[in-house]
Design a protein around this motif. Structure first.
Motif, short mmCIF file in Angstrom:
data_model
loop_
_atom_site.label_atom_id
_atom_site.label_comp_id
_atom_site.label_asym_id
_atom_site.label_seq_id
_atom_site.Cartn_x
_atom_site.Cartn_y
_atom_site.Cartn_z
N PHE A 55 0.84 -1.19 0.00
CA PHE A 55 0.00 0.00 0.00
C PHE A 55 0.88 1.25 0.00
O PHE A 55 0.59 2.21 -0.71
CB PHE A 55 -0.91 -0.03 1.24
CG PHE A 55 -1.95 1.03 1.27
CD1 PHE A 55 -3.16 0.87 0.61
CD2 PHE A 55 -1.75 2.21 1.96
CE1 PHE A 55 -4.14 1.85 0.64
CE2 PHE A 55 -2.71 3.20 2.01
CZ PHE A 55 -3.91 3.02 1.33
N ALA A 56 1.96 1.22 0.77
CA ALA A 56 2.90 2.35 0.82
C ALA A 56 3.62 2.53 -0.52
O ALA A 56 3.93 3.66 -0.92
CB ALA A 56 3.91 2.15 1.95
N VAL A 57 3.90 1.42 -1.21
CA VAL A 57 4.49 1.50 -2.55
C VAL A 57 3.56 2.27 -3.48
O VAL A 57 3.99 3.12 -4.27
CB VAL A 57 4.76 0.09 -3.11
CG1 VAL A 57 5.12 0.15 -4.60
CG2 VAL A 57 5.89 -0.59 -2.34
N GLY A 58 2.25 1.99 -3.38
CA GLY A 58 1.27 2.73 -4.17
C GLY A 58 1.22 4.20 -3.80
O GLY A 58 1.12 5.07 -4.68
N ASN A 59 1.29 4.49 -2.49
CA ASN A 59 1.33 5.89 -2.04
C ASN A 59 2.50 6.64 -2.71
O ASN A 59 2.32 7.74 -3.23
CB ASN A 59 1.52 5.97 -0.53
CG ASN A 59 0.31 5.55 0.26
OD1 ASN A 59 0.40 5.30 1.45
ND2 ASN A 59 -0.85 5.46 -0.36
N VAL A 211 -1.37 -2.33 -4.45
CA VAL A 211 -0.59 -1.18 -4.90
C VAL A 211 -1.50 -0.15 -5.57
O VAL A 211 -1.35 1.06 -5.36
CB VAL A 211 0.53 -1.63 -5.86
CG1 VAL A 211 1.31 -0.40 -6.38
CG2 VAL A 211 1.50 -2.57 -5.16
N ILE A 212 -2.44 -0.63 -6.38
CA ILE A 212 -3.38 0.29 -7.04
C ILE A 212 -4.18 1.08 -6.00
O ILE A 212 -4.32 2.31 -6.10
CB ILE A 212 -4.34 -0.48 -7.97
CG1 ILE A 212 -3.57 -1.07 -9.15
CG2 ILE A 212 -5.46 0.44 -8.47
CD1 ILE A 212 -4.41 -1.96 -10.06
N ALA A 217 -5.22 6.12 -2.87
CA ALA A 217 -5.19 6.84 -1.59
C ALA A 217 -4.17 7.97 -1.64
O ALA A 217 -4.43 9.09 -1.18
CB ALA A 217 -4.87 5.88 -0.46
N GLY A 218 -2.98 7.69 -2.19
CA GLY A 218 -1.96 8.72 -2.29
C GLY A 218 -2.39 9.87 -3.18
O GLY A 218 -2.16 11.04 -2.87
N ALA A 271 -5.21 -0.06 6.56
CA ALA A 271 -4.14 0.85 6.18
C ALA A 271 -4.65 2.29 6.11
O ALA A 271 -3.98 3.23 6.56
CB ALA A 271 -3.54 0.44 4.83
N LEU A 272 -5.85 2.47 5.56
CA LEU A 272 -6.43 3.80 5.47
C LEU A 272 -6.69 4.40 6.86
O LEU A 272 -6.44 5.59 7.10
CB LEU A 272 -7.73 3.75 4.67
CG LEU A 272 -7.58 3.54 3.16
CD1 LEU A 272 -8.94 3.30 2.52
CD2 LEU A 272 -6.90 4.74 2.51
N LEU A 273 -7.20 3.57 7.77
CA LEU A 273 -7.44 4.05 9.13
C LEU A 273 -6.14 4.47 9.80
O LEU A 273 -6.06 5.53 10.43
CB LEU A 273 -8.13 2.97 9.96
CG LEU A 273 -9.60 2.66 9.68
CD1 LEU A 273 -10.15 1.72 10.75
CD2 LEU A 273 -10.43 3.93 9.65
N ILE A 274 -5.13 3.63 9.69
CA ILE A 274 -3.86 3.92 10.35
C ILE A 274 -3.19 5.15 9.73
O ILE A 274 -2.64 6.01 10.45
CB ILE A 274 -2.93 2.69 10.29
CG1 ILE A 274 -3.51 1.57 11.18
CG2 ILE A 274 -1.52 3.06 10.74
CD1 ILE A 274 -2.77 0.27 11.10
#
Length: 381
Positions: A55-59, A211-212, A217-218, A271-274
């Protein structure tokens, strides 16, 4: 001009730190439950670490994609394909490292390719980054979002259609047959007692979507800016996805080892909550010392520090220290000696000793990351 989000660096660094922590206990036989993966279905805190990193890679991709789009398709393809290939090769080399081993008689021999595991954590990151980048670049934001959900539905359909009797079990999951056909049993993970790869080809489908979603989100964070509307949007979206993941879990169980579609939705929601909490604390409350600074250091050289943690363990495993065990000559390694002679005597509960070892190891990795950051050395792939 894009606003800089220190909190996203902290989030990425925290995932790297936790990846190192859970991968390096003092003893695999003495681990607290939250630091273990779920046996099969279900999700422990440890099962959140890898999807959070993707998820951070996508950000991060959301910050660099506009620049790649400006420079054209040729530049984009060269940049993304080169980076993906390098990460995959590094992951393969880590599986092979240290390229030598001790034979049964104690002599040193070369490690052959015949038993080399092809897939792994970095290999999954490489493939997920590659295909997610291609989908985002050529389909753009909205259609990449649609494609992500289509992939999750397709993966669910394949699981059920190719083995309707027992689609989500270790023996029945269809992805193992694909990995066996492509790689062969000798080049797969055997930690479950049989040839089964938790970073195999088919389960990478969900990782691509992770990742998408991270990119979306990013992109949302960048374009909304640092305001409460953005923060509320992240929080509400996280709650909706967590609820949706639990609903999907009823028919497609949350499972990290086959990276189920419900697992993608559920972990993306968390991940979005955190991230929303981190943004509030770091960007709105200016919490940029202590815990956030600690994790930010890991976020500056994430892939290098993760790879180095594996290299250190494998390299020290080659060093044999002669000892006497039960009256018989034997040997230990420097890290094993540290655990057994420093950590274990401190506690009656060996789980505490195992955790202390892991914390000491992560402190060592943090110090290396801190030195690199202080000298402004950033190793990028």
């Amino acid at each position: 001009m894009k606003e800089r989000f220190y909190s996203l660096d902290v989030f990425r660094g925290a995932t790297v730190a936790l990846m190192i922590l859970v991968n390096n206990p003092g003893s695999w036989s003495h681990i607290y439950a939250p630091l273990e993966h779920a046996a099969w279905h279900g999700c422990t805190p440890t099962d959140l670490v890898f999807p959070f990193f993707l998820f951070a890679v996508g950000n991060a991709l959301a910050f660099v994609m506009p620049k790649m789009e400006e420079k054209g398709t040729g530049y984009f393809l060269k940049k993304v394909c080169k980076r993906s290939l390098l990460i995959f090769i590094i992951g393969l080399a880590l599986n092979w490292f240290p390229f030598i081993k001790y034979d049964a008689d104690g002599s040193i021999v070369a490690k052959g390719f015949d038993q080399l595991r092809i897939m792994g954590v970095l290999q999954r990151i490489a493939l997920a980054y590659l295909f997610a980048s291609l989908l985002i670049y050529f389909l753009k934001l909205q259609w990449a979002f649609v494609a992500g959900f289509f992939i999750l539905l397709l993966y669910w359909f394949l699981c059920v259609a190719l083995n309707p009797a027992d689609p989500f079990s270790l023996a029945g999951w269809f992805g193992t047959r694909v990995d066996m056909a492509v790689f062969g049993a000798n080049h797969m993970y055997h930690g479950e007692g049989v040839a089964f790869d938790p970073e195999g080809l088919m389960s990478t489908m969900g990782a691509i979507v992770q990742v998408i979603f991270g990119y979306i989100a990013g992109h949302y964070i960048i374009h909304k800016g640092k305001n409460h509307e953005m923060l509320n949007g992240l929080f509400v979206a996280g709650c909706v996805l967590i609820f949706s993941g639990f609903c999907w879990d009823m028919v497609f169980p949350i499972n990290k080892k086959i990276w189920s579609s419900s697992y993608v939705i559920y972990t993306t929601g968390l991940a979005l909550l955190i991230i929303s909490v981190m943004i509030y604390q770091v960007e709105f409350k200016n919490a940029r010392q202590g815990w956030s600074r600690f994790f930010n250091v890991f976020g500056k050289n994430p892939l290098f520090i993760f790879a180095l943690s594996a290299i250190v363990v494998k390299a020290f495993a080659l060093i044999r220290i002669p000892i006497i065990q039960n009256g018989e000559p034997g040997y230990t390694t420097p890290l094993s000696w540290f655990y057994n002679h420093i950590c274990v005597p401190l506690f009656e509960n060996e789980k505490n000793a195992s955790l202390l070892y892991a914390l000491c190891f992560i402190t060592l990795m943090w110090f290396i990351a801190w030195v690199l950051h202080r000298k402004k050395i950033y190793i990028k792939v």
